[in-house]
Design an enzyme around this catalytic site. Sequence first.
Site, short mmCIF file in Angstrom:
data_model
loop_
_atom_site.label_atom_id
_atom_site.label_comp_id
_atom_site.label_asym_id
_atom_site.label_seq_id
_atom_site.Cartn_x
_atom_site.Cartn_y
_atom_site.Cartn_z
N ASP A 20 48.07 47.70 29.80
CA ASP A 20 47.65 47.56 28.29
C ASP A 20 47.40 48.76 27.83
O ASP A 20 47.04 48.62 26.60
CB ASP A 20 46.21 46.52 28.78
CG ASP A 20 46.95 45.20 29.12
OD1 ASP A 20 48.04 44.85 28.79
OD2 ASP A 20 46.17 44.48 29.96
N HIS A 24 41.98 48.89 37.43
CA HIS A 24 42.77 47.72 37.75
C HIS A 24 42.09 47.50 39.11
O HIS A 24 41.96 48.13 39.92
CB HIS A 24 44.31 48.19 37.98
CG HIS A 24 45.09 46.74 37.95
ND1 HIS A 24 45.35 46.12 39.12
CD2 HIS A 24 45.67 46.10 36.99
CE1 HIS A 24 46.15 45.13 38.92
NE2 HIS A 24 46.38 45.22 37.49
#
Length: 427
Positions: free
Chosen positions: A362, A305
Amino acid sequence: MSDTAKLQIAGKDVEYPVLKGSTGPDVVDIRKLYAQTGAFTYDPGFTSTASCESGLTFIDGDEGVLLHRGYPIGQLAENSSFMEVSYLLLNGELPTQDELTKFENTITRHTMLHEQLATFYRGFRRDAHPMAVMCGVVGALSAFYHDSTDITDPQQRMIASHRLIAKMPTIAAMAYKYSVGQPFLYPKNDLSYTGNFLRMTFGVPAEEYEVNPVVEKALDRIFILHADHEQNASTSTVRLAGSSGANPFACIAAGIACLWGPAHGGANEAALNMLHEIGRPERIPEFIARAKDKNDPFRLMGFGHRVYKNYDPRATVMQKTVREVFASLNVSDPVFEVALQLEEMALKDDYFVEKKLFPNVDFYSGVILSAIGFPTTMFTALFALARTVGWVAQWNEMISDPEQKIGRPRQLYTGPTQRDYVPVSQR
Ligand code: CMC
């Protein structure tokens, strides 16, 4: 700490104020840099740039913290509902029971679409990706709801915001129904926001649809986890589009387009596809080796991320939710086993440890959505549905900000310098 930052450039000494937020890193206010020195800053990907002032969402990527209006995401996911979080994001405070009931009522009564939009859907190919349909239909809302496109009128801005939040589940469900060749279902006002969406997606007119409360709760939680995420790519896109004065429907359509990419909202679809491709735990080392290979473009989808460099607090809630959904639906999926083992192996691997790569939101969301019955192509559409509240809240905040200007970045030009045109016969 000093309140100014000193810079020496082109033989000049200049000083810039250092601004302090309520928490998080200070920012150097370089708005006068160009006027004073003739220089720009260079920050592709905006890794060191605060593009705006905002009071909505705070992320501390090193500590794995995500707060909406100050409330930790874990507490909201555990105790709240998507409607309550939507109210919080839009209005700044958690609602009283009366305020919540009124808000839910307003949203419920905006869920229907203009009937002519059903004809608009029929212009798409049956195999169109739901995100293509969402971009088109949400953009088209500005052609249907003229009475809420004046962005200078706070009342119209509020109505447009409510319409977008309310109609998004109907739009997404219709995109799904169209792709499977089933009739569109109208919303049903006695169901919750999420229950209504489940029914419009999986129900058929021929029989009653019973909402499974565990699935409803899990999906509502997924919506909460995706509701807002500070100045991410799609939110920045919405703000940039909105900075020119474009109407809210057009701005949200721009956000949907940006969200579609696999590095952003498309990652949950890509993550589940990857888990299927891996197929069996024995194949995990092969894929980990590929992810580490500089000459192979393959990345572990659902890992890493831009901001979280410790863990993604949303992923923790998501992993717990998978177990609840599987238990309630009495299903098991070998892909979940692959996901658990992949996470475990990657987190022990020096490459992932050194680069601070952890599962993001996700990584597990695709596994849950698939167990509920959504095809992978719908995953990003669900993300768009939930993120709409963040987009409209951020858009409203921007329009109300007196410091707001059209977003117009500059560049480091590396193309040819001026040269004279040469007629084609002499080239
Ligand atoms: N698998 C393998 N290596 C990775 C991965 C990954 N998933 N992510 C980053 N790296 C490596 C990358 O190769 C680079 O290595 P090096 O420094 O040797 O060149 C290093 O880690 C830093 O990567 P980066 O691309 O510079 O980092 P970024 O902050 O620009 O990218 C990211 C963040 C999310 C785009 C990236 O981690 C990624 O592509 N992940 C997979 C896609 C994904 O899961 N996206 C969903 C993000 S969460 C949902 C959302 O907010 O939309």
